[in-house]
Design a protein around this motif. Structure first.
Motif, PDB file in Angstrom:
ATOM      1  N   LEU A  68      11.579 -43.188 -34.892  1.00 51.95           N
ATOM      2  CA  LEU A  68      10.491 -43.946 -34.266  1.00 51.95           C
ATOM      3  C   LEU A  68      11.001 -45.134 -33.456  1.00 51.95           C
ATOM      4  O   LEU A  68      10.361 -45.528 -32.482  1.00 51.95           O
ATOM      5  CB  LEU A  68       9.466 -44.381 -35.312  1.00 51.95           C
ATOM      6  CG  LEU A  68       8.671 -43.237 -35.952  1.00 51.95           C
ATOM      7  CD1 LEU A  68       7.694 -43.781 -36.994  1.00 51.95           C
ATOM      8  CD2 LEU A  68       7.952 -42.400 -34.917  1.00 51.95           C
ATOM      9  N   THR A  69      12.155 -45.673 -33.810  1.00 56.24           N
ATOM     10  CA  THR A  69      12.747 -46.711 -32.968  1.00 56.24           C
ATOM     11  C   THR A  69      13.065 -46.133 -31.597  1.00 56.24           C
ATOM     12  O   THR A  69      12.735 -46.718 -30.561  1.00 56.24           O
ATOM     13  CB  THR A  69      14.026 -47.279 -33.617  1.00 56.24           C
ATOM     14  OG1 THR A  69      13.665 -47.969 -34.815  1.00 56.24           O
ATOM     15  CG2 THR A  69      14.749 -48.240 -32.692  1.00 56.24           C
ATOM     16  N   ASP A  75       7.727 -52.554 -33.129  1.00 54.75           N
ATOM     17  CA  ASP A  75       8.143 -53.892 -33.564  1.00 54.75           C
ATOM     18  C   ASP A  75       8.192 -54.003 -35.089  1.00 54.75           C
ATOM     19  O   ASP A  75       9.026 -54.711 -35.643  1.00 54.75           O
ATOM     20  CB  ASP A  75       7.175 -54.956 -33.019  1.00 54.75           C
ATOM     21  CG  ASP A  75       7.184 -55.010 -31.508  1.00 54.75           C
ATOM     22  OD1 ASP A  75       8.283 -55.071 -30.915  1.00 54.75           O
ATOM     23  OD2 ASP A  75       6.096 -54.967 -30.908  1.00 54.75           O
ATOM     24  N   ARG A  76       7.277 -53.347 -35.753  1.00 53.05           N
ATOM     25  CA  ARG A  76       7.182 -53.317 -37.215  1.00 53.05           C
ATOM     26  C   ARG A  76       6.742 -51.900 -37.593  1.00 53.05           C
ATOM     27  O   ARG A  76       6.259 -51.151 -36.763  1.00 53.05           O
ATOM     28  CB  ARG A  76       6.126 -54.294 -37.738  1.00 53.05           C
ATOM     29  CG  ARG A  76       6.375 -55.735 -37.405  1.00 53.05           C
ATOM     30  CD  ARG A  76       7.205 -56.382 -38.496  1.00 53.05           C
ATOM     31  NE  ARG A  76       7.247 -57.827 -38.354  1.00 53.05           N
ATOM     32  CZ  ARG A  76       8.205 -58.475 -37.715  1.00 53.05           C
ATOM     33  NH1 ARG A  76       9.168 -57.804 -37.127  1.00 53.05           N
ATOM     34  NH2 ARG A  76       8.198 -59.780 -37.653  1.00 53.05           N
ATOM     35  N   ILE A  77       6.879 -51.590 -38.872  1.00 50.54           N
ATOM     36  CA  ILE A  77       6.409 -50.290 -39.340  1.00 50.54           C
ATOM     37  C   ILE A  77       5.652 -50.507 -40.648  1.00 50.54           C
ATOM     38  O   ILE A  77       6.069 -51.313 -41.489  1.00 50.54           O
ATOM     39  CB  ILE A  77       7.571 -49.288 -39.489  1.00 50.54           C
ATOM     40  CG1 ILE A  77       7.050 -47.869 -39.683  1.00 50.54           C
ATOM     41  CG2 ILE A  77       8.520 -49.707 -40.580  1.00 50.54           C
ATOM     42  CD1 ILE A  77       8.086 -46.790 -39.417  1.00 50.54           C
ATOM     43  N   ASN A  78       4.514 -49.835 -40.789  1.00 47.76           N
ATOM     44  CA  ASN A  78       3.708 -49.932 -42.006  1.00 47.76           C
ATOM     45  C   ASN A  78       3.722 -48.588 -42.723  1.00 47.76           C
ATOM     46  O   ASN A  78       3.485 -47.554 -42.112  1.00 47.76           O
ATOM     47  CB  ASN A  78       2.257 -50.277 -41.691  1.00 47.76           C
ATOM     48  CG  ASN A  78       2.055 -51.656 -41.106  1.00 47.76           C
ATOM     49  OD1 ASN A  78       1.019 -51.928 -40.524  1.00 47.76           O
ATOM     50  ND2 ASN A  78       3.022 -52.559 -41.216  1.00 47.76           N
ATOM     51  N   TYR A  79       4.011 -48.627 -44.025  1.00 48.57           N
ATOM     52  CA  TYR A  79       3.912 -47.462 -44.899  1.00 48.57           C
ATOM     53  C   TYR A  79       2.700 -47.721 -45.785  1.00 48.57           C
ATOM     54  O   TYR A  79       2.758 -48.583 -46.661  1.00 48.57           O
ATOM     55  CB  TYR A  79       5.165 -47.316 -45.766  1.00 48.57           C
ATOM     56  CG  TYR A  79       6.410 -46.946 -44.997  1.00 48.57           C
ATOM     57  CD1 TYR A  79       6.789 -45.616 -44.854  1.00 48.57           C
ATOM     58  CD2 TYR A  79       7.222 -47.924 -44.424  1.00 48.57           C
ATOM     59  CE1 TYR A  79       7.942 -45.263 -44.163  1.00 48.57           C
ATOM     60  CE2 TYR A  79       8.375 -47.585 -43.735  1.00 48.57           C
ATOM     61  CZ  TYR A  79       8.731 -46.255 -43.606  1.00 48.57           C
ATOM     62  OH  TYR A  79       9.874 -45.925 -42.919  1.00 48.57           O
ATOM     63  N   GLY A 112      -4.913 -53.171 -33.876  1.00 55.37           N
ATOM     64  CA  GLY A 112      -4.920 -54.122 -34.977  1.00 55.37           C
ATOM     65  C   GLY A 112      -3.865 -55.208 -34.874  1.00 55.37           C
ATOM     66  O   GLY A 112      -3.893 -56.161 -35.639  1.00 55.37           O
ATOM     67  N   TRP A 113      -2.937 -55.079 -33.958  1.00 57.51           N
ATOM     68  CA  TRP A 113      -1.794 -55.991 -33.867  1.00 57.51           C
ATOM     69  C   TRP A 113      -2.254 -57.424 -33.713  1.00 57.51           C
ATOM     70  O   TRP A 113      -3.149 -57.683 -32.928  1.00 57.51           O
ATOM     71  CB  TRP A 113      -0.904 -55.592 -32.675  1.00 57.51           C
ATOM     72  CG  TRP A 113       0.296 -56.458 -32.539  1.00 57.51           C
ATOM     73  CD1 TRP A 113       0.403 -57.564 -31.746  1.00 57.51           C
ATOM     74  CD2 TRP A 113       1.538 -56.322 -33.208  1.00 57.51           C
ATOM     75  NE1 TRP A 113       1.643 -58.108 -31.880  1.00 57.51           N
ATOM     76  CE2 TRP A 113       2.365 -57.362 -32.783  1.00 57.51           C
ATOM     77  CE3 TRP A 113       2.023 -55.419 -34.145  1.00 57.51           C
ATOM     78  CZ2 TRP A 113       3.667 -57.527 -33.249  1.00 57.51           C
ATOM     79  CZ3 TRP A 113       3.307 -55.578 -34.602  1.00 57.51           C
ATOM     80  CH2 TRP A 113       4.118 -56.621 -34.153  1.00 57.51           C
TER      81      TRP A 113
END
Length: 143
Positions: A68-69, A75-79, A112-113
Protein backbone atom coordinates in the motif's frame (compact mmCIF):
# COMPACT_ATOMS: atom_id res chain seq x y z
CA UNK A 1 -13.51 -20.30 4.04
CA UNK A 2 -15.99 -18.86 6.51
CA UNK A 3 -19.13 -16.79 5.82
CA UNK A 4 -17.39 -13.49 6.58
CA UNK A 5 -14.79 -14.17 3.88
CA UNK A 6 -17.55 -15.10 1.43
CA UNK A 7 -19.45 -11.91 2.24
CA UNK A 8 -16.44 -9.84 1.23
CA UNK A 9 -16.47 -11.37 -2.25
CA UNK A 10 -14.10 -14.31 -2.05
CA UNK A 11 -12.82 -15.64 -4.41
CA UNK A 12 -13.18 -12.62 -6.76
CA UNK A 13 -11.61 -10.24 -4.21
CA UNK A 14 -8.75 -12.54 -3.17
CA UNK A 15 -5.38 -10.81 -3.40
CA UNK A 16 -3.23 -13.19 -1.34
CA UNK A 17 -3.78 -16.32 0.72
CA UNK A 18 -1.57 -17.20 3.68
CA UNK A 19 -1.68 -20.27 5.93
CA UNK A 20 -4.15 -18.73 8.42
CA UNK A 21 -5.38 -15.56 6.69
CA UNK A 22 -6.60 -14.14 3.41
CA UNK A 23 -6.16 -10.60 2.12
CA UNK A 24 -9.15 -9.39 0.13
CA UNK A 25 -9.90 -6.21 -1.75
CA UNK A 26 -12.65 -4.44 0.18
CA UNK A 27 -15.57 -4.30 -2.33
CA UNK A 28 -16.61 -0.89 -0.98
CA UNK A 29 -13.65 1.49 -0.87
CA UNK A 30 -13.64 4.29 1.75
CA UNK A 31 -10.09 5.08 0.57
CA UNK A 32 -8.04 3.73 -2.30
CA UNK A 33 -6.55 0.33 -1.55
CA UNK A 34 -8.85 -0.59 1.32
CA UNK A 35 -8.57 -4.27 2.19
CA UNK A 36 -10.06 -6.94 4.42
CA UNK A 37 -7.63 -9.14 6.34
CA UNK A 38 -9.65 -12.18 7.41
CA UNK A 39 -8.78 -15.25 9.44
CA UNK A 40 -9.62 -18.49 7.63
CA UNK A 41 -10.72 -19.98 10.94
CA UNK A 42 -14.30 -20.12 12.19
CA UNK A 43 -13.18 -18.27 15.35
CA UNK A 44 -15.30 -15.32 16.43
CA UNK A 45 -12.82 -14.04 19.00
CA UNK A 46 -9.31 -12.77 18.27
CA UNK A 47 -7.90 -14.62 21.27
CA UNK A 48 -9.38 -17.89 20.00
CA UNK A 49 -7.04 -17.98 17.01
CA UNK A 50 -4.06 -20.35 17.27
CA UNK A 51 -0.67 -18.84 18.14
CA UNK A 52 0.52 -19.53 14.58
CA UNK A 53 -2.19 -17.22 13.19
CA UNK A 54 -1.04 -14.42 15.47
CA UNK A 55 2.61 -14.98 14.53
CA UNK A 56 1.77 -14.89 10.82
CA UNK A 57 0.39 -11.36 11.21
CA UNK A 58 3.95 -9.99 11.38
CA UNK A 59 4.60 -11.12 7.79
CA UNK A 60 1.17 -10.16 6.51
CA UNK A 61 1.13 -6.64 7.95
CA UNK A 62 4.63 -6.01 6.57
CA UNK A 63 3.40 -7.16 3.13
CA UNK A 64 0.26 -5.01 3.35
CA UNK A 65 2.17 -1.91 4.36
CA UNK A 66 4.82 -2.40 1.68
CA UNK A 67 2.24 -2.88 -1.07
CA UNK A 68 0.00 0.00 0.00
CA UNK A 69 2.95 2.35 0.41
CA UNK A 70 3.93 1.69 -3.21
CA UNK A 71 0.40 1.55 -4.64
CA UNK A 72 -1.37 4.29 -2.67
CA UNK A 73 1.24 6.39 -0.89
CA UNK A 74 -0.73 6.52 2.36
CA UNK A 75 0.14 8.73 5.35
CA UNK A 76 -1.27 6.42 8.04
CA UNK A 77 -2.93 3.02 8.06
CA UNK A 78 -5.87 1.87 10.19
CA UNK A 79 -6.53 -1.77 11.09
CA UNK A 80 -10.12 -1.86 12.30
CA UNK A 81 -11.45 -5.01 13.96
CA UNK A 82 -15.14 -4.23 14.05
CA UNK A 83 -16.86 -7.66 13.92
CA UNK A 84 -20.30 -6.25 14.71
CA UNK A 85 -22.15 -7.63 11.68
CA UNK A 86 -19.67 -10.16 10.34
CA UNK A 87 -18.69 -12.36 13.29
CA UNK A 88 -15.51 -14.11 12.15
CA UNK A 89 -12.15 -12.56 12.98
CA UNK A 90 -11.23 -9.93 10.42
CA UNK A 91 -9.78 -6.46 10.07
CA UNK A 92 -10.75 -3.66 7.73
CA UNK A 93 -7.43 -2.23 6.52
CA UNK A 94 -7.89 1.40 5.57
CA UNK A 95 -5.00 3.39 4.10
CA UNK A 96 -5.32 7.01 5.23
CA UNK A 97 -4.17 10.14 3.44
CA UNK A 98 -4.72 13.85 3.27
CA UNK A 99 -6.43 14.60 -0.03
CA UNK A 100 -7.60 12.36 -2.85
CA UNK A 101 -6.25 9.35 -4.71
CA UNK A 102 -7.50 8.18 -8.12
CA UNK A 103 -7.75 4.81 -9.83
CA UNK A 104 -9.57 3.94 -13.04
CA UNK A 105 -11.25 7.32 -13.23
CA UNK A 106 -12.60 7.10 -9.68
CA UNK A 107 -11.59 9.81 -7.21
CA UNK A 108 -11.27 8.52 -3.65
CA UNK A 109 -10.91 11.30 -1.09
CA UNK A 110 -10.26 10.32 2.52
CA UNK A 111 -13.42 11.99 3.82
CA UNK A 112 -12.58 11.30 7.45
CA UNK A 113 -9.01 12.63 7.44
CA UNK A 114 -7.51 13.23 10.00
CA UNK A 115 -10.23 11.72 12.17
CA UNK A 116 -11.59 8.13 12.06
CA UNK A 117 -12.34 6.83 8.57
CA UNK A 118 -15.76 7.56 7.10
CA UNK A 119 -16.80 4.03 6.19
CA UNK A 120 -20.28 5.27 5.25
CA UNK A 121 -18.87 7.16 2.26
CA UNK A 122 -17.24 4.06 0.76
CA UNK A 123 -17.54 3.74 -3.00
CA UNK A 124 -18.88 0.33 -4.09
CA UNK A 125 -16.93 -1.29 -6.92
CA UNK A 126 -18.54 -3.21 -9.75
CA UNK A 127 -17.31 -6.63 -10.89
CA UNK A 128 -15.01 -5.17 -13.55
CA UNK A 129 -13.42 -2.76 -11.09
CA UNK A 130 -12.99 -5.51 -8.51
CA UNK A 131 -11.19 -7.68 -11.08
CA UNK A 132 -8.99 -4.77 -12.20
CA UNK A 133 -8.09 -3.54 -8.71
CA UNK A 134 -7.49 -7.06 -7.38
CA UNK A 135 -5.12 -7.77 -10.31
CA UNK A 136 -3.38 -4.42 -9.72
CA UNK A 137 -2.60 -5.26 -6.09
CA UNK A 138 -1.67 -8.89 -6.86
CA UNK A 139 0.96 -7.62 -9.30
CA UNK A 140 2.81 -5.70 -6.60
CA UNK A 141 2.30 -8.23 -3.77
CA UNK A 142 5.49 -9.91 -2.49
CA UNK A 143 5.90 -13.54 -3.58
Amino acid sequence: MNATIAKFGHPATLIREYAHWVVLLRPAQPTLGSLVLAAKSDATGFGALPPEAHAELATITADIESVLTAAVGYDRINYLMLMMVDPHVHFHVIPRYDGTRERGGIDLPDRGWPKPPDLGSAIPLDDRQIADWTAWLKEVWPA
